[in-house]
Write a protein that holds these residues in place. Structure first.
Motif, short mmCIF file in Angstrom:
data_model
loop_
_atom_site.label_atom_id
_atom_site.label_comp_id
_atom_site.label_asym_id
_atom_site.label_seq_id
_atom_site.Cartn_x
_atom_site.Cartn_y
_atom_site.Cartn_z
N GLY A 82 0.83 -1.20 0.00
CA GLY A 82 0.00 0.00 0.00
C GLY A 82 0.86 1.24 0.00
N ILE A 83 0.38 2.29 -0.66
CA ILE A 83 1.12 3.54 -0.70
C ILE A 83 1.15 4.20 0.69
N THR A 84 0.15 3.84 1.52
CA THR A 84 0.13 4.30 2.92
C THR A 84 -0.05 3.10 3.83
N ARG A 85 0.37 3.25 5.07
CA ARG A 85 0.22 2.19 6.07
C ARG A 85 -1.26 1.86 6.25
N ASP A 86 -2.09 2.91 6.37
CA ASP A 86 -3.52 2.68 6.56
C ASP A 86 -4.14 1.95 5.37
N GLY A 87 -3.72 2.31 4.18
CA GLY A 87 -4.24 1.65 2.99
C GLY A 87 -3.89 0.17 2.94
N ALA A 88 -2.66 -0.15 3.29
CA ALA A 88 -2.23 -1.55 3.30
C ALA A 88 -2.95 -2.33 4.39
N GLN A 89 -2.97 -1.78 5.58
CA GLN A 89 -3.61 -2.47 6.70
C GLN A 89 -5.12 -2.56 6.53
N GLY A 90 -5.68 -1.63 5.75
CA GLY A 90 -7.11 -1.65 5.49
C GLY A 90 -7.55 -2.84 4.65
N CYS A 91 -6.60 -3.55 4.05
CA CYS A 91 -6.94 -4.74 3.27
C CYS A 91 -7.22 -5.96 4.16
N ILE A 92 -6.72 -5.91 5.37
CA ILE A 92 -6.87 -7.04 6.30
C ILE A 92 -8.27 -6.99 6.90
N ASP A 93 -8.97 -8.13 6.86
CA ASP A 93 -10.34 -8.22 7.39
C ASP A 93 -11.23 -7.09 6.86
N SER A 94 -11.13 -6.84 5.57
CA SER A 94 -11.81 -5.70 4.96
C SER A 94 -13.19 -6.07 4.43
N GLU A 95 -13.94 -5.03 4.10
CA GLU A 95 -15.23 -5.22 3.45
C GLU A 95 -15.03 -5.91 2.10
N MET A 96 -13.94 -5.57 1.40
CA MET A 96 -13.65 -6.21 0.12
C MET A 96 -13.46 -7.71 0.31
N ASP A 97 -12.73 -8.10 1.34
CA ASP A 97 -12.50 -9.51 1.64
C ASP A 97 -13.85 -10.21 1.88
N GLN A 98 -14.70 -9.60 2.67
CA GLN A 98 -16.00 -10.18 2.98
C GLN A 98 -16.89 -10.28 1.74
N ARG A 99 -16.90 -9.22 0.94
CA ARG A 99 -17.73 -9.23 -0.27
C ARG A 99 -17.22 -10.27 -1.29
N ALA A 100 -15.91 -10.35 -1.45
CA ALA A 100 -15.35 -11.34 -2.37
C ALA A 100 -15.63 -12.77 -1.87
N ALA A 101 -15.62 -12.94 -0.56
CA ALA A 101 -15.90 -14.27 0.01
C ALA A 101 -17.35 -14.68 -0.26
N LYS A 102 -18.25 -13.72 -0.29
CA LYS A 102 -19.66 -14.04 -0.58
C LYS A 102 -19.85 -14.50 -2.03
N LEU A 103 -18.94 -14.09 -2.91
CA LEU A 103 -18.99 -14.55 -4.30
C LEU A 103 -18.51 -15.99 -4.44
N ASP A 104 -17.63 -16.37 -3.50
CA ASP A 104 -16.94 -17.65 -3.55
C ASP A 104 -17.87 -18.77 -3.08
N HIS A 105 -17.80 -19.90 -3.76
CA HIS A 105 -18.58 -21.08 -3.31
C HIS A 105 -17.74 -21.85 -2.32
#
Length: 105
Positions: A82-105
């Motif tokens: 991540g270009i910033t610490r917050d941006g990189a750490q924001g990937c952990i346990d993120s909404e994106m992770d949860q939403r992508a997991a809902k797509l996954d079977h």
């Protein structure tokens, strides 16, 4: 698309487009700031997706979002820059992770 809930993809894609726009705006503000407040950071984490396709969708979504890039996907773990610490750490346990997991079977 095998292994992904195709009916949920349009909603995910719209959400992702909004996230890309928001992240693009945030990165633009960083670039235009004379102090250039960056704090490049690498984080490693295990995403929620169980299938390879689910992980690829999530990894590519991270990379499409300005300010972050998935550097490596190995042994079910992501390495994200991540270009910033917050941006990189924001990937952990993120909404994106949860939403992508809902797509996954």
């Amino acid at each position: 698309v095998t292994g992904v809930q195709t009916c949920a993809l349009p909603i995910y894609n719209l959400w992702l487009i909004l996230e890309i726009i928001k992240a693009g705006w945030a990165v633009s503000k960083i670039i235009l700031n004379p102090a250039l407040p960056i704090s490049p950071t690498l984080v490693r984490f295990k995403p929620l997706q169980q299938s390879d396709l689910g992980r690829v969708i999530h990894a590519n979504s991270i990379t499409l979002t300005p300010g972050t890039i998935t550097v490596d996907l190995r042994d079910g773990e992501f390495l994200v820059h991540g270009i910033t610490r917050d941006g990189a750490q924001g990937c952990i346990d993120s909404e994106m992770d949860q939403r992508a997991a809902k797509l996954d079977h």
